[in-house]
Design a protein around this motif. Structure first.
Motif, mmCIF file in Angstrom:
data_model
loop_
_atom_site.group_PDB
_atom_site.id
_atom_site.type_symbol
_atom_site.label_atom_id
_atom_site.label_comp_id
_atom_site.label_asym_id
_atom_site.label_seq_id
_atom_site.Cartn_x
_atom_site.Cartn_y
_atom_site.Cartn_z
ATOM 1 N N VAL A 296 -32.912 53.628 7.653
ATOM 2 C CA VAL A 296 -32.916 52.155 7.647
ATOM 3 C C VAL A 296 -31.750 51.632 6.806
ATOM 4 O O VAL A 296 -31.017 50.725 7.219
ATOM 5 C CB VAL A 296 -34.258 51.609 7.116
ATOM 6 N N ARG A 297 -31.565 52.213 5.631
ATOM 7 C CA ARG A 297 -30.467 51.771 4.764
ATOM 8 C C ARG A 297 -29.105 52.102 5.387
ATOM 9 O O ARG A 297 -28.159 51.312 5.316
ATOM 10 C CB ARG A 297 -30.605 52.424 3.378
ATOM 11 N N ASP A 298 -29.005 53.293 6.000
ATOM 12 C CA ASP A 298 -27.749 53.666 6.656
ATOM 13 C C ASP A 298 -27.417 52.705 7.794
ATOM 14 O O ASP A 298 -26.252 52.315 7.974
ATOM 15 C CB ASP A 298 -27.839 55.088 7.216
ATOM 16 N N ALA A 299 -28.434 52.335 8.572
ATOM 17 C CA ALA A 299 -28.211 51.414 9.687
ATOM 18 C C ALA A 299 -27.740 50.054 9.178
ATOM 19 O O ALA A 299 -26.824 49.447 9.754
ATOM 20 C CB ALA A 299 -29.486 51.283 10.515
ATOM 21 N N ASP A 300 -28.343 49.582 8.098
ATOM 22 C CA ASP A 300 -27.912 48.301 7.524
ATOM 23 C C ASP A 300 -26.463 48.382 7.045
ATOM 24 O O ASP A 300 -25.672 47.452 7.243
ATOM 25 C CB ASP A 300 -28.826 47.912 6.359
ATOM 26 N N THR A 301 -26.138 49.501 6.407
ATOM 27 C CA THR A 301 -24.764 49.691 5.930
ATOM 28 C C THR A 301 -23.793 49.721 7.096
ATOM 29 O O THR A 301 -22.716 49.104 7.070
ATOM 30 C CB THR A 301 -24.650 50.991 5.120
ATOM 31 N N ALA A 302 -24.158 50.444 8.166
ATOM 32 C CA ALA A 302 -23.288 50.538 9.328
ATOM 33 C C ALA A 302 -23.069 49.186 9.972
ATOM 34 O O ALA A 302 -21.947 48.820 10.350
ATOM 35 C CB ALA A 302 -23.871 51.528 10.343
ATOM 36 N N ARG A 303 -24.144 48.407 10.117
ATOM 37 C CA ARG A 303 -24.006 47.065 10.693
ATOM 38 C C ARG A 303 -23.039 46.220 9.883
ATOM 39 O O ARG A 303 -22.167 45.527 10.434
ATOM 40 C CB ARG A 303 -25.374 46.378 10.747
ATOM 41 N N ALA A 304 -23.190 46.280 8.552
ATOM 42 C CA ALA A 304 -22.322 45.476 7.679
ATOM 43 C C ALA A 304 -20.860 45.919 7.805
ATOM 44 O O ALA A 304 -19.955 45.077 7.869
ATOM 45 C CB ALA A 304 -22.804 45.585 6.229
#
Length: 308
Positions: A296-304
């Motif tokens: 979940v955190r990786d996905a948020d980072t990738a989106r940003a």
């Protein structure tokens, strides 16, 4: 569409008289593009061609080495076509070919075989049995046979010559952005989506699984990516490259890409995944809940990162 010719003894008339860039062109990076442009500038009236080899000579001589290719043949042909190349002489590199002397390569292949009107290569281009030929020999023989030659100096940046070797090292060290600046575009891993164990789907993150195969293995870990689908769509996502230590499966590295806001069946379809940013190293988690929280955190980072 680019025309690919594998047999230098059977070259159609319309492919003769080309201005030919010479080299392996692994990655078709910015330095390679300078050679392509030089070939065209010297003879803008001539067909634009590249002469390269398949398999790469290193693969032929050292078949047990780990995969190192930035691009496979199909991807290379597409990249060359995008640069305006109309003909690719993709010659079969086998034992008989490896025994040709440098002079035979020039006389029999470049001159009589493909009928090149002009040649272009990098300053360090070496060819023939045991790499016995260099640009000095090429210049002498080309002039005697009536072929033009342009030798292109290395394209440098602040850190030195741009080369496939340097790009490979950057990718293996986890610097896809820096590799992209030398390539002129992000590094891409292309392959067919295969069935996995559906573990990602059970925790809310279905993935498209692609074997690395003959591709170079970049640094293991998590990346912000975009995926080009076979229907032309481009989708953002997050991907892991590695051996999935939490799941403890297998020794074969692969790429697993979770595509944002995508709901579709990709099994058996070709996908091209571009690496934009390295987020973190691959590591083993104590539980699937811990793994899911990190995804979940990786996905948020990738989106940003991809929004920037």
């Amino acid at each position: 569409m680019i025309g690919v010719i594998h047999d230098w003894t059977e070259v159609p008339a319309e492919a003769r008289g080309a201005s030919v860039a010479l080299g392996n062109f692994d990655g078709v990076h910015r330095g390679h593009v300078e050679v392509l442009r030089a070939a065209h500038a010297a003879r803008p009236d001539a067909p634009r061609a590249v002469l390269s080899f398949a398999p790469h000579p290193r693969e032929f001589f050292r078949p047990d080495d780990p995969p190192f290719r930035l691009m496979l043949e199909e991807e290379r042909a597409a990249a060359l076509e995008a640069e305006g190349v109309g003909i690719l002489f993709e010659l079969r590199f086998d034992r008989a070919f490896s025994l040709l002397t440098a002079t035979q390569f020039i006389d029999e292949i470049l001159h009589r075989g493909i009928g090149a009107a002009h040649l272009a290569c990098g300053a360090d281009f070496a060819f023939g049995h045991r790499r016995g030929g260099d640009v000095s020999l090429l210049a002498t023989r080309a002039e005697a046979l009536g072929m033009g030659l342009t030798v292109v100096s290395h394209l440098d940046d602040a850190e030195g010559p741009i080369s496939s070797t340097r790009i490979r090292r950057l990718l293996q060290d986890g610097y896809p952005e820096r590799a992209a600046s030398l390539l002129g575009r992000p590094h891409v891993i292309r392959g067919t989506v295969a069935h996995g164990d559906a573990r990602g789907r059970t925790i809310g993150f279905p993935t498209a699984n692609v074997a690395l195969g003959r591709h170079l293995e970049p640094a293991r870990g998590v990346y912000a990516v975009t995926a080009k689908l076979d229907d032309g769509r481009s989708v953002r996502g997050v991907a892991n490259i590695g051996r999935r230590p939490t799941v403890a499966e297998g020794a074969i590295a692969r790429l697993e890409a979770h595509l944002f806001d995508f709901d579709g069946d990709l099994y058996g379809r070709e996908i091209a995944v571009a690496l934009h940013h390295f987020i973190r190293d691959e590591r083993k988690f104590a539980s699937f809940d811990e793994l899911r929280g990190q995804i979940v955190r990786d996905a948020d980072t990738a989106r940003a990162l991809l929004e920037r």
